[in-house]
Each structure stands twice: as C-alpha cells, then as structure tokens.
Design an enzyme around this catalytic site. Sequence first.
Site, mmCIF file in Angstrom:
data_model
loop_
_atom_site.group_PDB
_atom_site.id
_atom_site.type_symbol
_atom_site.label_atom_id
_atom_site.label_comp_id
_atom_site.label_asym_id
_atom_site.label_seq_id
_atom_site.Cartn_x
_atom_site.Cartn_y
_atom_site.Cartn_z
ATOM 1 N N HIS A 99 0.917 -1.277 0.072
ATOM 2 C CA HIS A 99 -0.184 0.113 0.038
ATOM 3 C C HIS A 99 0.863 1.161 -0.166
ATOM 4 O O HIS A 99 1.885 1.196 0.506
ATOM 5 C CB HIS A 99 -1.000 -0.059 1.212
ATOM 6 C CG HIS A 99 -0.541 0.228 2.561
ATOM 7 N ND1 HIS A 99 -0.533 1.648 2.936
ATOM 8 C CD2 HIS A 99 0.008 -0.338 3.590
ATOM 9 C CE1 HIS A 99 0.091 1.752 4.280
ATOM 10 N NE2 HIS A 99 -0.087 0.508 4.649
ATOM 11 N N ASP A 111 5.508 2.771 7.382
ATOM 12 C CA ASP A 111 4.145 2.370 6.864
ATOM 13 C C ASP A 111 3.753 3.280 6.005
ATOM 14 O O ASP A 111 2.835 4.211 6.468
ATOM 15 C CB ASP A 111 3.470 2.259 8.317
ATOM 16 C CG ASP A 111 2.013 1.707 8.093
ATOM 17 O OD1 ASP A 111 1.758 0.969 6.971
ATOM 18 O OD2 ASP A 111 1.199 2.039 8.986
ATOM 19 N N GLU A 144 -5.332 1.599 1.916
ATOM 20 C CA GLU A 144 -5.251 0.623 2.769
ATOM 21 C C GLU A 144 -5.604 1.015 3.956
ATOM 22 O O GLU A 144 -6.154 0.319 5.062
ATOM 23 C CB GLU A 144 -3.810 0.093 2.744
ATOM 24 C CG GLU A 144 -3.610 -1.262 3.485
ATOM 25 C CD GLU A 144 -3.197 -0.983 5.129
ATOM 26 O OE1 GLU A 144 -3.008 -2.000 5.642
ATOM 27 O OE2 GLU A 144 -3.052 0.139 5.524
ATOM 28 N N ASP A 173 4.239 -4.803 3.719
ATOM 29 C CA ASP A 173 3.700 -3.834 4.437
ATOM 30 C C ASP A 173 4.467 -3.863 5.772
ATOM 31 O O ASP A 173 4.644 -4.824 6.302
ATOM 32 C CB ASP A 173 2.399 -4.085 4.675
ATOM 33 C CG ASP A 173 1.613 -2.724 5.476
ATOM 34 O OD1 ASP A 173 2.288 -2.072 5.596
ATOM 35 O OD2 ASP A 173 0.322 -3.168 5.661
#
Length: 316
Positions: A99, A111, A144, A173
């Site tokens: 993502h 992240d 996401e 991820d």
Amino acid sequence: MTAGDAAFVHLRALQAIADRNGGNRALGTPGYDRSVDYLADTLRRAGFRVETPEFPIVIGGDSDTEEESGSRPAGGTTRNVIAQTTTGRPEEVVLAGAHLDSVPVGPGIDDNGSGAAALLEIALKLGSAPPVANSVRFVWFGAEEEGLLGSQHYLRTLSAEQRRDIALMLNADVIAAPNAGYFVYDGDNSNGGGTTGPPGSAAIEKILADHLASLGARPAGFPFIDDSDYGPFVNAGIATGGVFSGDSGIKTPEQAATWGGRPGVPYDPCYHRACDTVANIDRVALDRMLDTLAFGIGSFATDLGGVPSRNQRTTG
C-alpha cells in the site's frame, strides 16, 4: 549501492513529497497524488506500461482511532498503481503488492513507504521485459489505511478468470521498523492465531523464511489476521505470503535475544505517528526484507514450485 540503499533513495523522495504537502501522503490528499505520480513516472521511464486506475472512496467501519488516522475523507476517488512485465505467461501471474498511502498524521515512511519503495526498486532492477517464465505484476494500493479499500476494489474489478490468472500474492507492508522483527506470513497457520492460507501459501512461507535465514535473520511466522492488503487475496483463495517487520506489537525478550533490538517496546514506536520519517527506518531490515522479497519474486517468476498452477487453482 545495495538494493536497500536504492530503495532508501525512493523513501527520501516520498519524505520530500510529504514535506511539501502538509506532512503526509494520506488518502484524498495532494501528498498521495504526488506519491502516485512519482511511482508512475519512475516506472514509465524504466519502460513499464503503467496504469493508475481510479476507484471510489467508500468508507465504513472504524478500524483506526481518530488519533491515528485523522478525519476520513468521504466520497471522491483515489488511485492504485499497476505495472506488469511484458514477458512471462500472463495466466501465471506473480503479484507483488504494497500500500502507498500513509495515515494523515505523518509521512508514513515505514508504514508503508518501506514496502512501496522496496517493490519499486525490485521492479526497476527486474525490468519490464525480463527472461521469466511467469509474468510479474506490481500493484501499489490506495486507501489501505481506511480498510484495505484499494486491494478490495482491485480484486472486485477482475473477472473470475482474471483472478484465477493470479498464481500468488506477495505482500510488503511495514518492512523496516526501527526495532525490527523478522516475520514471514504463516501460510499453513502452524503457529496458530490466524487463518490458514490457500493452497501454495505454505510453499511461499518456506521460500521466504529460508532466504531470510540465509541472510542471518532467523524468521518467525506471523498469522494472517486480515490486517493488510494480503487479506482480500487470502479470502479470494489466492496463495499468499510476504514479510513484515512488526508495527505496534511489543518485542519480547526472546525476540530481542534472537534479532537484537529493545525488548518491551514496540517494533515501530512511530507507527501511525508524525515521527514515521526517514529517520525511523532500520536500513539493515530494509535491505534484508527487500532482498527476501526479490528472491521470492524471482523464484516464483521462474518456477511456481509448490504453488498450484492455473489448471489446479480455484479462487473465490
């Protein structure tokens, strides 16, 4: 320069995009749109045919706290990014996904800039027309952080036959946490606590785990708990795996003894916070995880191994 070093260049670019656009790269923001443009432009210059299909933003549920995710944009559209090799069998697709969006409170460099940058660098090194048996498709998902919206929409847009063409999905991820763990998704649920992956998932786990171990990082299994873009693929019956360095979970003393780092604190203390910047990246973890993903992609692009071939697959 290692592949991890090259990926870090992409992370600096994503940080700069966030810095110029309100400090984040979240759904519905200019920072996200510029992140899409950066990936698409970089891939096109490398010879890839790139698509950035729009999809509607339909938000439901409350999977994140307001403190983590900020206000949720409603309506409008956002984009995924898709690039595929022109070589390899199109009915045996090795799909690698990550993502691209951050939460609104920060730039989202671990992240999930880490996974997005790793796949971008792997795609650039692989090239658009490599000598592979099976085609490789890279997908960077939007939204996401708002409930896996990009990956859910992506699979919904495929026909049953197109879903069946996907041999496996490798998820990237949060792969460079500063107090990193070395997890691979537990394809056979042998550790318990999650869902057993579709046929072939255990073979993916073994390939990735063995390679991580060869790099000096003894891996541990992490359960499929539907908390990242792998979830819709597992639910669709597609063999799935990937790597993960941990986010808000707490590193145990046993894990610290195995992997190094600090026991009793999160794998990523800046998870979903403003401090998730380039300074939050473990360069060793980034290099190892990227190397493992590249090995997995290359292995399955050459030979599906224990993953069922198309005539053996059923998907939901």
